[in-house]
Enzyme design. Sequence first.
Site, PDB file in Angstrom:
ATOM      1  N   ASP A   2      -2.858  -3.441   1.836  1.00  0.00           N
ATOM      2  CA  ASP A   2      -1.486  -3.888   1.570  1.00  0.00           C
ATOM      3  C   ASP A   2      -0.623  -2.792   0.939  1.00  0.00           C
ATOM      4  O   ASP A   2       0.271  -3.075   0.128  1.00  0.00           O
ATOM      5  CB  ASP A   2      -1.490  -5.135   0.661  1.00  0.00           C
ATOM      6  CG  ASP A   2      -2.321  -6.253   1.272  1.00  0.00           C
ATOM      7  OD1 ASP A   2      -2.292  -6.383   2.522  1.00  0.00           O
ATOM      8  OD2 ASP A   2      -3.016  -6.958   0.521  1.00  0.00           O
ATOM      9  N   ARG A   3      -0.946  -1.553   1.252  1.00  0.00           N
ATOM     10  CA  ARG A   3      -0.195  -0.392   0.726  1.00  0.00           C
ATOM     11  C   ARG A   3      -0.328  -0.252  -0.796  1.00  0.00           C
ATOM     12  O   ARG A   3       0.501   0.384  -1.439  1.00  0.00           O
ATOM     13  CB  ARG A   3       1.288  -0.444   1.128  1.00  0.00           C
ATOM     14  CG  ARG A   3       1.540  -0.489   2.646  1.00  0.00           C
ATOM     15  CD  ARG A   3       1.078   0.829   3.278  1.00  0.00           C
ATOM     16  NE  ARG A   3       1.437   0.941   4.681  1.00  0.00           N
ATOM     17  CZ  ARG A   3       0.608   0.673   5.718  1.00  0.00           C
ATOM     18  NH1 ARG A   3      -0.624   0.230   5.489  1.00  0.00           N
ATOM     19  NH2 ARG A   3       1.012   0.845   6.949  1.00  0.00           N
ATOM     20  N   LEU A   4      -1.376  -0.861  -1.373  1.00  0.00           N
ATOM     21  CA  LEU A   4      -1.609  -0.728  -2.819  1.00  0.00           C
ATOM     22  C   LEU A   4      -2.591   0.429  -3.023  1.00  0.00           C
ATOM     23  O   LEU A   4      -3.777   0.230  -3.296  1.00  0.00           O
ATOM     24  CB  LEU A   4      -2.133  -2.053  -3.398  1.00  0.00           C
ATOM     25  CG  LEU A   4      -1.163  -3.222  -3.201  1.00  0.00           C
ATOM     26  CD1 LEU A   4      -1.757  -4.529  -3.719  1.00  0.00           C
ATOM     27  CD2 LEU A   4       0.176  -2.938  -3.908  1.00  0.00           C
TER      28      LEU A   4
END
Length: 212
Positions: free
Chosen positions: A189-191
């Site tokens: 999740d682009r974390l």
Amino acid sequence: MDLANQRREYRYANLDLEQANKDPLPQLLSWLDQAQAAQIVDASAMTLSTVDEQGMPSSRTVLLKGIDQKGLVFYTNLASSKAKDISVNNQVCLHFAWLQQDRQVRVQGVANRLSTTQVLHYFLTRPRNSQLSAWASEQSRVLQSREVLIQQYEQMKQKFKDGKIPLPAHWGGYCVTPIRFEFWQGGNDRLHDRLVYRRQSDHAWSIERLAP
Ligand SMILES: Cc1cc2nc3c(=O)[nH]c(=O)nc-3n(C[C@H](O)[C@H](O)[C@H](O)COP(=O)(O)O)c2cc1C
């Protein structure tokens, strides 16, 4: 090509402040080892960025040829554009990208010329044809044609025949003493994980996590 709609998930995030090495050098070495073990092509390739006297940046790939507590070593032509940039501003950035592993490492530091003894030691390990091309190529200068380059190479072959090839005066290397490292590991999740190391003294580094 639909670039705007190309995307993939990054799966491997696991770069923990607690688990990361307190010293960025062994941390980088372990990532280099893992990139090599994963058979990533040219795992030791890094992008070297310099700026010229007008402040215009340039980036190009060079190969990491040595690494220890003093810094990261690469070899090049001392009359090249990158060497000219470094002679006016020796602050540089090195960047490794191991995209199959969702990883990148940024190293900022100061480049200093290696001694002739160190350069010669490495030059003698190079294959003979690479030694000849170091003589034949005036790196970064305008060439009238590829034929001119081949002619220069053939001339050098004749000149040195079967004898030893000496170190060209225009060929050398640099050691980049790092002052800041950033390790990036892609996450769900682009974390993503980002750890930044800043040099506090000769052997002490601070470590902080950055927002992705
Ligand atoms: C995979 C790869 C490895 C390279 N390794 C080196 C290197 O170790 N040293 C070098 O001078 N150029 C190397 N080059 C060529 C440089 O990227 C660059 O074209 C050249 O050094 C001239 O750069 P400059 O005009 O900015 O000085 C490599 C290129 C690639 C694609």
